[in-house]
Write a protein that holds these residues in place. Structure first.
Motif, short mmCIF file in Angstrom:
data_model
loop_
_atom_site.label_atom_id
_atom_site.label_comp_id
_atom_site.label_asym_id
_atom_site.label_seq_id
_atom_site.Cartn_x
_atom_site.Cartn_y
_atom_site.Cartn_z
N ASP A 42 0.84 -1.20 0.00
CA ASP A 42 0.00 0.00 0.00
C ASP A 42 0.87 1.26 0.00
OD1 ASP A 42 -2.11 -1.73 0.12
OD2 ASP A 42 -2.43 -1.52 2.27
N ASP A 43 1.65 1.42 -1.06
CA ASP A 43 2.54 2.57 -1.15
C ASP A 43 1.76 3.84 -1.48
OD1 ASP A 43 4.79 1.01 -0.67
OD2 ASP A 43 5.01 0.52 -2.79
N ILE A 77 2.38 7.56 -15.45
CA ILE A 77 2.52 6.93 -14.13
C ILE A 77 1.98 5.52 -14.24
CG2 ILE A 77 1.74 6.91 -11.73
CD1 ILE A 77 1.72 9.91 -11.73
N ILE A 78 2.82 4.54 -13.93
CA ILE A 78 2.40 3.14 -14.07
C ILE A 78 2.79 2.37 -12.81
CG2 ILE A 78 4.54 2.63 -15.36
CD1 ILE A 78 2.95 0.39 -16.75
N VAL A 79 1.82 1.64 -12.26
CA VAL A 79 2.06 0.81 -11.08
C VAL A 79 1.85 -0.64 -11.48
CG1 VAL A 79 1.35 0.27 -8.73
CG2 VAL A 79 1.29 2.64 -9.54
N LYS A 80 2.90 -1.45 -11.37
CA LYS A 80 2.84 -2.86 -11.76
C LYS A 80 3.10 -3.74 -10.54
CE LYS A 80 6.64 -1.91 -14.48
NZ LYS A 80 7.52 -2.06 -15.65
N GLY A 81 3.08 -5.04 -10.78
CA GLY A 81 3.33 -5.98 -9.69
C GLY A 81 2.10 -6.79 -9.37
N LYS A 82 2.22 -7.69 -8.42
CA LYS A 82 1.10 -8.54 -8.02
C LYS A 82 0.00 -7.71 -7.37
CE LYS A 82 3.93 -12.65 -7.23
NZ LYS A 82 4.36 -13.66 -6.23
N LYS A 83 -1.25 -8.09 -7.67
CA LYS A 83 -2.37 -7.39 -7.04
C LYS A 83 -2.40 -7.67 -5.54
CE LYS A 83 -5.55 -7.27 -10.98
NZ LYS A 83 -6.89 -7.66 -11.48
N ASN A 84 -2.57 -6.60 -4.77
CA ASN A 84 -2.67 -6.73 -3.31
C ASN A 84 -4.15 -6.74 -2.95
OD1 ASN A 84 -2.31 -6.73 -0.58
ND2 ASN A 84 -1.51 -4.64 -0.45
N THR A 85 -4.81 -7.88 -3.15
CA THR A 85 -6.26 -7.96 -2.98
C THR A 85 -6.70 -7.72 -1.54
OG1 THR A 85 -6.08 -10.37 -2.75
CG2 THR A 85 -6.55 -9.51 -4.94
N GLU A 86 -5.81 -8.01 -0.57
CA GLU A 86 -6.16 -7.83 0.84
C GLU A 86 -5.91 -6.40 1.32
OE1 GLU A 86 -7.66 -10.20 2.49
OE2 GLU A 86 -7.51 -11.52 0.74
N GLY A 87 -5.07 -5.66 0.62
CA GLY A 87 -4.69 -4.32 1.04
C GLY A 87 -5.60 -3.24 0.47
N ASN A 88 -5.21 -2.00 0.74
CA ASN A 88 -5.99 -0.86 0.28
C ASN A 88 -5.57 -0.35 -1.09
OD1 ASN A 88 -7.51 -0.72 2.73
ND2 ASN A 88 -5.76 0.29 3.72
N GLY A 89 -4.41 -0.82 -1.56
CA GLY A 89 -3.91 -0.38 -2.85
C GLY A 89 -3.01 0.84 -2.74
N VAL A 90 -2.47 1.24 -3.88
CA VAL A 90 -1.60 2.41 -3.94
C VAL A 90 -2.46 3.68 -3.89
CG1 VAL A 90 -0.04 3.70 -5.47
CG2 VAL A 90 0.25 1.23 -5.16
N THR A 91 -1.95 4.70 -3.19
CA THR A 91 -2.67 5.96 -3.06
C THR A 91 -1.89 7.07 -3.76
OG1 THR A 91 -3.63 5.30 -0.94
CG2 THR A 91 -3.62 7.66 -1.46
N LEU A 92 -2.56 7.76 -4.66
CA LEU A 92 -1.99 8.90 -5.39
C LEU A 92 -2.54 10.17 -4.75
CD1 LEU A 92 -0.21 9.40 -7.95
CD2 LEU A 92 -2.33 9.56 -9.24
N ILE A 93 -1.64 11.00 -4.22
CA ILE A 93 -2.05 12.15 -3.41
C ILE A 93 -1.63 13.45 -4.10
CG2 ILE A 93 -1.85 13.28 -1.17
CD1 ILE A 93 -0.94 10.51 -0.07
N ALA A 94 -2.60 14.32 -4.36
CA ALA A 94 -2.29 15.67 -4.84
C ALA A 94 -2.10 16.54 -3.61
CB ALA A 94 -3.41 16.20 -5.72
N LYS A 95 -0.85 16.94 -3.34
CA LYS A 95 -0.53 17.67 -2.11
C LYS A 95 -1.32 18.97 -2.02
CE LYS A 95 3.44 19.29 0.57
NZ LYS A 95 4.92 19.48 0.59
#
Length: 263
Positions: free
Chosen positions: A27-28, A45-63
């Motif tokens: 959950d980066d 912007i590309i996020v790859k890798g195994k799906k983290n089905t149990e987690g919340n996922g990657v969060t993209l934050i506009a500061k």
């Protein structure tokens, strides 16, 4: 490449031909701090890798109080159809108190493409696509002309029977029209028109999720301008719990293969 724990990546500055690529199953967080990324081929912007089905996922934050722009200008040669400004394999959360503009101008380029749930909250998000559907036309005009005299005798008889049937149907105004085969098409010199094969690479949709699109809050503006370009698409549904959403679309404004909820 993150393997051990959750990280926060801070992106600043401008690039006119670059990509931020993250391979993770955690959950980066990716914080946009006044960044302007333009990619001339493939996702910016590309996020790859195994799906983290149990987690919340990657969060993209506009500061807070920042303006950020993510742009893609070409998608024709993109490997495995990562033809979008922002592309993630797993869940994606887009949030923050800043502004994020996602712009896709290339043929077939999507704005945001997520393979799992997409959740949007708080921020001011603008997504626009303007690329056409077709990538290229391949013209074939080297085909030899059809000559019925070259057919075997038995086939000639069948061909003649079909010709008579078609002539009779034409007299009665019942000649069938075959899709994609205009009757009597000619080129500018009066000769039969060459066969044109279209290569399709995708539709320039603005926001797409292979699962659900969930809008919790924020101010979301979406615009598409070419045929087939849906505004917001969630294959497993679209859920709008709050916020202000404005969509101007050349195709469906909101599309789903499941219920669409306005709560």
């Amino acid at each position: 490449n993150t393997n051990d724990k959750n990280f926060t990546f801070v992106l600043k500055g401008d690039t006119k031909d670059g990509t931020f690529s993250l391979k993770t199953s955690h959950d980066d967080k990716i914080e946009l701090d006044g960044v302007n990324i333009t990619s001339n081929e493939g996702a910016a912007i590309i996020v790859k890798g195994k799906k983290n089905t149990e987690g919340n996922g990657v969060t993209l934050i506009a500061k807070d109080n920042t303006s950020n722009t993510i742009t893609i200008t070409a998608c024709e040669d993109t490997i495995k159809h990562k033809a979008s400004a922002i592309h993630t394999k797993g869940k994606l959360n887009i949030t923050g108190k800043g502004q994020l503009s996602v712009i896709a101008t290339g043929k077939g380029c999507k704005g945001i493409n997520v393979k799992d749930d997409l959740t949007i909250s708080d921020l001011r998000l603008n997504v626009t696509t303007s690329g056409m559907y077709l990538a290229e036309d391949t013209t074939h005009n080297d085909m030899p002309p059809f000559n019925p005299d070259d057919m075997p005798e038995e086939m000639k008889k069948q061909f003649e029977e079909m010709r008579k049937k078609f002539e009779e149907m034409a007299k009665n105004g019942k000649l069938p029209q075959f899709p994609g085969m205009p009757q009597g098409a000619q080129d500018g010199n009066g000769a039969p028109a060459p066969f044109v094969k279209h290569k399709y690479i995708g539709k320039a949709k603005a926001i797409k999720s292979s699962r659900r699109v969930i809008i919790e809050s924020g101010n979301i503006t979406v615009k598409t301008s070419t045929p087939g370009a849906v505004g917001i698409e969630g294959k497993d549904g679209v859920i709008i719990n709050g916020g202000e959403v404005a969509i101007e679309s050349a195709d469906d404004a909101i599309n789903a293969n499941a219920p669409i909820y306005f709560n």
